[in-house]
Design an enzyme around this catalytic site. Structure first.
Site, PDB file in Angstrom:
ATOM      1  N   TYR A 135      39.214  50.101  35.513  1.00 29.53           N
ATOM      2  CA  TYR A 135      38.801  48.994  36.387  1.00 29.53           C
ATOM      3  C   TYR A 135      37.730  48.189  35.662  1.00 29.53           C
ATOM      4  CZ  TYR A 135      36.775  46.786  40.619  1.00 29.53           C
ATOM      5  OH  TYR A 135      36.286  45.906  41.564  1.00 29.53           O
ATOM      6  N   LYS A 164      43.007  47.546  36.127  1.00 30.77           N
ATOM      7  CA  LYS A 164      42.697  46.585  37.193  1.00 30.77           C
ATOM      8  C   LYS A 164      41.742  45.576  36.580  1.00 30.77           C
ATOM      9  CE  LYS A 164      40.284  46.140  41.640  1.00 30.77           C
ATOM     10  NZ  LYS A 164      39.506  46.864  42.682  1.00 30.77           N
TER      11      LYS A 164
END
Length: 296
Positions: A135, A164
């Site tokens: 992420y 992400k």
């Protein structure tokens, strides 16, 4: 290719009136999200107020979500911190409990260099057999994982299967896809950039808005991948005001407020988060009314 999902909801964490974890309500919310069109769930991410969850609460939350939807969708557990040893411990605990995969945020506040990021993520990935999603969210963490570093990480740790990307930089996302072709998964970390990221080879979204419009996000992704780009663009443009309104103040304050208005009360916020101001709440409510998301 494993079915990691393409409309993955970064789920809020429900609390009761005393601010305690409401695990039963979490299970209800997970079922609601999947029924509405989410095909993946992230538990204990930033949207889930992870900085204020104890390790026991994390375990109870994951258990509730796995019990509710673990046989229907891929369940990712947020286990990243700004300490490598802690991240390893949380990751191993999630694996032992049955999480399907883990999501590791870039270490926040201590602002490691690229070599430090590479070593951190490699150490955590090597400590688990689970699929790992990275992420990257520089606006919250103060550091940016560069595409070349991510590519080196994937080469060294093959269980790193997805990212992400919430850098807000579509050029960077395109470079990630150039360096890392499928089956590596690239997800938008911003609802408002889902369509542009699909256009440079993205696979889907880790979403906040899917608490409210998972079905429409599903139709957008499916339409784009089926070549119906005009249809996908129309959905994007219709939902764009909502994407913006859900970030009028710190996430997850707006989305939890919006859920309450739709009739699903997930409780309040743990300090230092607080309720929306009246003027911002009025702006969010106006957008939701325009999109007919409020009960009659």
């Amino acid at each position: 290719m494993a079915d990691y999902g393409s409309v993955i909801t970064a789920m809020v964490t429900p609390f009761d009136a005393e601010g305690r974890l409401d695990a039963a309500r979490a299970g209800e919310l997970a079922r609601r999200l999947v029924d509405a069109g989410s095909d993946g769930i992230v538990v204990a991410g930033t949207t889930g107020e992870s900085p204020t969850l104890t390790e026991d609460e994390r375990a109870a939350l994951l258990a509730a979500v796995l019990d509710a939807v673990g046989d229907r969708v891929f369940v990712w557990m947020g286990t990243g911190t700004n300490d490598t040893a802690t991240s390893i411990r949380l990751t191993r605990a999630a694996e032992a409990q049955g999480a399907h995969g883990v999501m590791l945020v870039t270490p926040y506040y201590n602002k490691p260099p690229q070599a430090g990021l590479l070593a951190h993520f490699r150490a955590v990935a090597e400590a688990t057999r689970l699929p790992v999603m990275i992420y990257n969210v520089p606006g919250r963490t103060g550091c940016n994982l560069e595409p070349a570093t991510l590519a080196r990480l994937v080469e060294q740790a093959p269980n790193v299967v997805a990212v992400k990307e919430a850098s807000g930089n579509v050029d960077q996302v395109g470079e990630v896809r150039r360096l890392l072709p499928r089956p590596f998964r690239v997800y938008s970390g911003d609802d408002s950039l889902l369509l542009p990221i699909l256009a440079v080879g993205g696979d889907g979204v880790v979403s906040v808005a899917s608490h409210l419009v998972a079905g429409e996000l599903r139709r957008m992704v499916d339409a784009f991948h089926a070549g119906r780009v005009d249809e996908a663009a129309a959905i994007h443009l219709r939902l764009l005001p909502l994407f913006k309104a859900l970030f009028l103040t710190a996430n997850p304050i707006p989305v939890k407020t919006a859920l309450r208005w739709t009739g699903f009360d997930a409780g309040g916020f743990r300090p230092p988060l607080a309720e929306m101001s009246q003027d911002l709440a009025a702006r969010l409510r106006a957008v939701m009314a325009e999109l007919e998301l409020l009960p009659a």
